[in-house]
Write an enzyme that holds these catalytic residues in place. Structure first.
Site, mmCIF file in Angstrom:
data_model
loop_
_atom_site.group_PDB
_atom_site.id
_atom_site.type_symbol
_atom_site.label_atom_id
_atom_site.label_comp_id
_atom_site.label_asym_id
_atom_site.label_seq_id
_atom_site.Cartn_x
_atom_site.Cartn_y
_atom_site.Cartn_z
ATOM 1 N N GLY A 1 51.974 2.167 36.991
ATOM 2 C CA GLY A 1 51.722 3.616 36.931
ATOM 3 C C GLY A 1 50.274 3.914 36.557
ATOM 4 N N CYS B 1 65.529 2.397 33.011
ATOM 5 C CA CYS B 1 64.450 2.951 32.194
ATOM 6 C C CYS B 1 65.028 3.769 31.048
ATOM 7 C CB CYS B 1 63.537 3.811 33.056
ATOM 8 S SG CYS B 1 64.401 5.100 33.929
ATOM 9 N N GLU C 1 57.121 8.274 37.383
ATOM 10 C CA GLU C 1 58.353 8.120 36.587
ATOM 11 C C GLU C 1 58.302 6.703 36.019
ATOM 12 O OE1 GLU C 1 59.857 10.905 36.566
ATOM 13 O OE2 GLU C 1 59.001 11.749 38.390
ATOM 14 N N GLY D 1 58.448 3.246 38.472
ATOM 15 C CA GLY D 1 58.243 1.839 38.129
ATOM 16 C C GLY D 1 57.697 1.704 36.728
HETATM 17 N N1 NAI Z 1 61.298 6.810 34.651
HETATM 18 C C1 NAI Z 1 62.016 6.441 35.705
HETATM 19 O O1 NAI Z 1 62.525 7.273 36.449
HETATM 20 C C2 NAI Z 1 62.256 5.000 36.000
HETATM 21 C C3 NAI Z 1 61.380 4.012 35.575
HETATM 22 N N2 NAI Z 1 61.614 2.707 35.897
HETATM 23 C C4 NAI Z 1 60.735 1.676 35.360
HETATM 24 O O2 NAI Z 1 60.455 0.726 36.380
HETATM 25 C C5 NAI Z 1 60.275 -0.563 35.825
HETATM 26 C C6 NAI Z 1 61.142 -1.562 36.551
HETATM 27 O O3 NAI Z 1 60.914 -1.515 37.903
HETATM 28 P P1 NAI Z 1 59.910 -2.533 38.651
HETATM 29 O O4 NAI Z 1 60.294 -2.510 40.086
HETATM 30 O O5 NAI Z 1 59.885 -3.832 37.926
HETATM 31 O O6 NAI Z 1 58.514 -1.821 38.417
HETATM 32 P P2 NAI Z 1 57.078 -2.248 38.947
HETATM 33 O O7 NAI Z 1 56.127 -1.296 38.302
HETATM 34 O O8 NAI Z 1 56.829 -3.687 38.798
HETATM 35 O O9 NAI Z 1 57.142 -1.990 40.531
HETATM 36 C C7 NAI Z 1 57.502 -0.729 41.044
HETATM 37 C C8 NAI Z 1 56.850 -0.549 42.409
HETATM 38 O O10 NAI Z 1 55.443 -0.469 42.265
HETATM 39 C C9 NAI Z 1 54.796 -1.366 43.165
HETATM 40 N N3 NAI Z 1 53.540 -1.749 42.511
HETATM 41 C C10 NAI Z 1 53.355 -2.704 41.583
HETATM 42 N N4 NAI Z 1 52.079 -2.700 41.179
HETATM 43 C C11 NAI Z 1 51.442 -1.718 41.850
HETATM 44 C C12 NAI Z 1 50.110 -1.202 41.865
HETATM 45 N N5 NAI Z 1 49.168 -1.701 41.107
HETATM 46 N N6 NAI Z 1 49.835 -0.184 42.691
HETATM 47 C C13 NAI Z 1 50.793 0.356 43.471
HETATM 48 N N7 NAI Z 1 52.076 -0.076 43.498
HETATM 49 C C14 NAI Z 1 52.395 -1.095 42.699
HETATM 50 C C15 NAI Z 1 55.804 -2.462 43.375
HETATM 51 O O11 NAI Z 1 55.565 -3.151 44.567
HETATM 52 C C16 NAI Z 1 57.114 -1.678 43.379
HETATM 53 O O12 NAI Z 1 57.369 -1.127 44.651
HETATM 54 C C17 NAI Z 1 60.654 -0.430 34.363
HETATM 55 O O13 NAI Z 1 59.496 -0.337 33.582
HETATM 56 C C18 NAI Z 1 61.430 0.871 34.322
HETATM 57 O O14 NAI Z 1 61.402 1.488 33.059
HETATM 58 C C19 NAI Z 1 62.677 2.349 36.660
HETATM 59 C C20 NAI Z 1 63.561 3.284 37.103
HETATM 60 C C21 NAI Z 1 63.452 4.671 36.748
HETATM 61 O O1 LIG Z 2 67.351 11.624 39.497
HETATM 62 C C1 LIG Z 2 68.560 11.674 39.243
HETATM 63 O O2 LIG Z 2 69.401 11.989 40.085
HETATM 64 C C2 LIG Z 2 69.011 11.308 37.855
HETATM 65 C C3 LIG Z 2 68.286 10.135 37.340
HETATM 66 C C4 LIG Z 2 69.172 8.917 37.189
HETATM 67 O O3 LIG Z 2 70.105 8.727 37.922
HETATM 68 N N1 LIG Z 2 68.859 8.083 36.225
HETATM 69 C C5 LIG Z 2 69.605 6.887 35.967
HETATM 70 C C6 LIG Z 2 68.850 5.674 36.299
HETATM 71 C C7 LIG Z 2 67.372 5.639 36.092
HETATM 72 C C8 LIG Z 2 66.937 4.394 35.366
HETATM 73 O O4 LIG Z 2 67.277 4.345 34.171
HETATM 74 O O5 LIG Z 2 66.339 3.498 35.922
HETATM 75 C C9 LIG Z 2 70.076 6.875 34.528
HETATM 76 O O6 LIG Z 2 69.783 7.829 33.815
HETATM 77 O O7 LIG Z 2 70.774 5.965 34.137
#
Ligand code: NAI
Ligand SMILES: O=C(O)CCC(=O)N[C@@H](CCC(=O)O)C(=O)O
Length: 489
Positions: free
Chosen positions: A228, A280, A246, A223
């Site tokens: 995080g 992300c 992540e 998220g």
């Molecule tokens: N590095 C990675 O693998 C990835 C990172 N992301 C990141 O996720 C974000 C987008 O996803 P969102 O769902 O909007 O993220 P978000 O951080 O708003 O929510 C993610 C999860 O965390 C929970 N949550 C929110 N605040 C919390 C807290 N204080 N304590 C515990 N849990 C909490 C939410 O209910 C949700 O299930 C973007 O910043 C994106 O870059 C998304 C996909 C992949």
């Molecule tokens: O964990 C894996 O299998 C690979 C990670 C992956 O699929 N990443 C995607 C989406 C993640 C995101 O950007 O939210 C990607 O690289 O596009």
């Protein structure tokens, strides 16, 4: 419309907390509704996972593998059903949602391969001793998922966790609960024993209740950086809990010495605007040469933006991208764009909200070269910032000028520039002549800085779901040559 329920110890329970509705951002349709889990239900889910751990960890690897392969079979057979649900719940175009749904079924084989490569049992003969390394599961893993890949990303933590012998409490994003629930149903159908996978709906409150429970052994979070950090703080003083974060990115894409601007624009658009910029790994900063070299690239991107289609994710004539996750996300993205322009950014193509509904935006391109300081923040929307620089050295310096470190790419015809880039860039996913997005599940997924806490997922998820046990094994008694002074037989 489906009813949202929480899965606790093999029983589907109506939530006891506030109402929860999942609404399609494409058309406002209610996809699912129900109630979030109360704190007591979250605690009960941990208790069920804790109890189930005792027997799941003792199952043979083959028994666990069979369940996981049955789950993968269901996911493959029902890929199209999942794809439609992902498209309805997230607003992702169906072709994009189908790729995600396909990855859910594909994860099992990748996780099995990673298990064998990263955490195999190894033995080495050393005279009278055998040195053996084996791996053990941690216990109850709390998996907290994001909205943008509501199936694939949590699945990429659930499968390795279960395979290694952990049990799981899964809290999907409150914006995409139905996808999470369908995956939980599939685990039941696959014959996963009761309590091994529990599902808890809701937002921050149940997540905090899960994390506060003394019985958990791990938190696997995907998220934003804000959440995080909050989880990291909540777990301060708990070194016994494995934490894998992540988080987001502010990913750079350098384009330098390329002949074919149209080809480059195709890759740039796939990097910045795929999934409406809600990945992300999306490129947020486009770094180009000052003068004609950069002008050609920027003009090609601007022209291609004009040809991108934005529309109903389920339309027969598939659009390139659908809406953002909700109207609030549109307002947030437009406010970020307004602020950038107030601080000196020049619009090349404005991100606008004149799409077919209130959650839609059209991609934007801003030139931020003349801004005194460009904020190092992730705008989770289709907005790309152009930075023009005089030299390749400066391009790399600007690319690395971020607290994040998730993804980066170089588009260039010059192999020597790629060699420099690969050495000097600070990011976990670093590509040459390919987009920043669409990472391979056969490789680690994560990066330094604020993009996580050095626990990459993807193929390296195997590492954070198990701990190593080192054994010196001797079949016989101590030999005379192993005597130490002062210890008589
Ligand atoms: N590095 C990675 O693998 C990835 C990172 N992301 C990141 O996720 C974000 C987008 O996803 P969102 O769902 O909007 O993220 P978000 O951080 O708003 O929510 C993610 C999860 O965390 C929970 N949550 C929110 N605040 C919390 C807290 N204080 N304590 C515990 N849990 C909490 C939410 O209910 C949700 O299930 C973007 O910043 C994106 O870059 C998304 C996909 C992949
Ligand atoms: O964990 C894996 O299998 C690979 C990670 C992956 O699929 N990443 C995607 C989406 C993640 C995101 O950007 O939210 C990607 O690289 O596009």
């Amino acid at each position: 419309m489906s009813e949202l329920r929480n899965l606790i110890g093999g029983t589907w329970q109506v939530g006891e907390a506030e109402a929860l509705t999942s609404t399609s951002p494409a058309n406002g349709e209610t996809v699912a509704e129900g109630k979030a889990a109360s704190e007591a239900q979250a605690v009960a889910a941990v208790a069920a996972a804790h109890e189930a751990f005792a027997s799941w960890k003792r199952k043979s690897f083959e028994e666990r593998r069979e369940v996981i392969e049955r789950f993968a079979g269901i996911a493959k057979d029902r890929r199209d059903e999942m794809a439609r649900l992902i498209a309805r719940e997230t607003g992702k175009a169906l072709w994009d949602a189908t790729t995600e749904a396909g990855a859910i079924g594909g994860k099992a084989a990748l996780a099995l391969q990673s298990y064998e490569e990263r955490t195999p049992t190894k033995e080495k003969d050393q005279g009278a001793l055998t040195l053996r390394i084996t791996h053990k599961p941690h216990g109850v893993m709390v998996v907290i998922g994001p909205f943008n890949f509501p199936g694939h990303l949590p699945n990429g933590q659930i499968i390795p966790s279960l395979l290694a012998g952990n049990t799981v409490v899964f809290k999907p994003s409150e914006q995409t609960p139905a996808v999470g629930q369908l995956m939980a149903e599939w685990w039941q159908e696959a014959g996963l024993p009761e309590g091994c996978l529990n599902l808890v709906h809701g937002g921050r409150e149940p997540a905090e209740a899960l994390i506060a429970d003394e019985r958990i052994a791990g938190v696997l979070f995907t998220g934003g950086v804000e959440a995080g950090r909050a989880i990291h703080k909540q777990l301060a003083g708990r070194p016994d809990v494995m934490l894998a974060l992540e988080l987001g990115g502010n990913n750079p894409l350098i384009v330098w010495d390329v002949k074919d601007a149209e080809d480059a624009a195709q890759i740039i658009v796939r990097s910045a605007y795929i999934t409406s910029g809600q990945r992300c790994t999306c490129a947020r900063r486009l770094i180009v040469q000052e003068g004609e070299g950069g002008d050609r690239i920027v003009a090609a991107v601007a022209a291609l933006i004009g040809r991108l289609t934005v529309g109903d994710p389920l339309a027969e004539d598939q659009p390139f991208m659908g809406p953002l996750i909700n109207e609030g996300a549109v307002q947030k993205a437009l406010a970020a764009q307004d602020q950038l322009m107030a601080d000196g950014a020049e619009p090349l193509v404005l991100m606008t909200d004149d799409g077919p509904g209130p959650a839609y935006v059209r991609p934007g391109l801003l030139d931020v070269t003349k801004m005194k300081s460009d904020p190092d923040e992730e705008v989770f929307a289709p907005l790309l910032k152009v930075i023009r620089v005089a030299s390749f050295d400066e391009a790399i310096e600007r690319a690395n000028d971020t607290k994040f470190g998730l993804a980066a790419a170089l588009l260039s015809d010059d192999a020597s520039l790629w060699q420099r880039f690969a050495v000097e860039i600070e990011a976990g996913i670093v590509n040459w002549n390919r987009q920043t997005t669409g990472a391979s599940g056969a490789m680690p997924f994560g990066g330094p800085g604020l993009s996580g806490n050095h626990r990459p997922a993807g193929a390296y998820a195997a590492d954070f779901v198990a701990w190593p046990m080192a054994s010196m094994i001797a079949e016989g008694p101590l030999k005379d040559d192993q005597a130490v002074p002062g210890v008589k037989k």
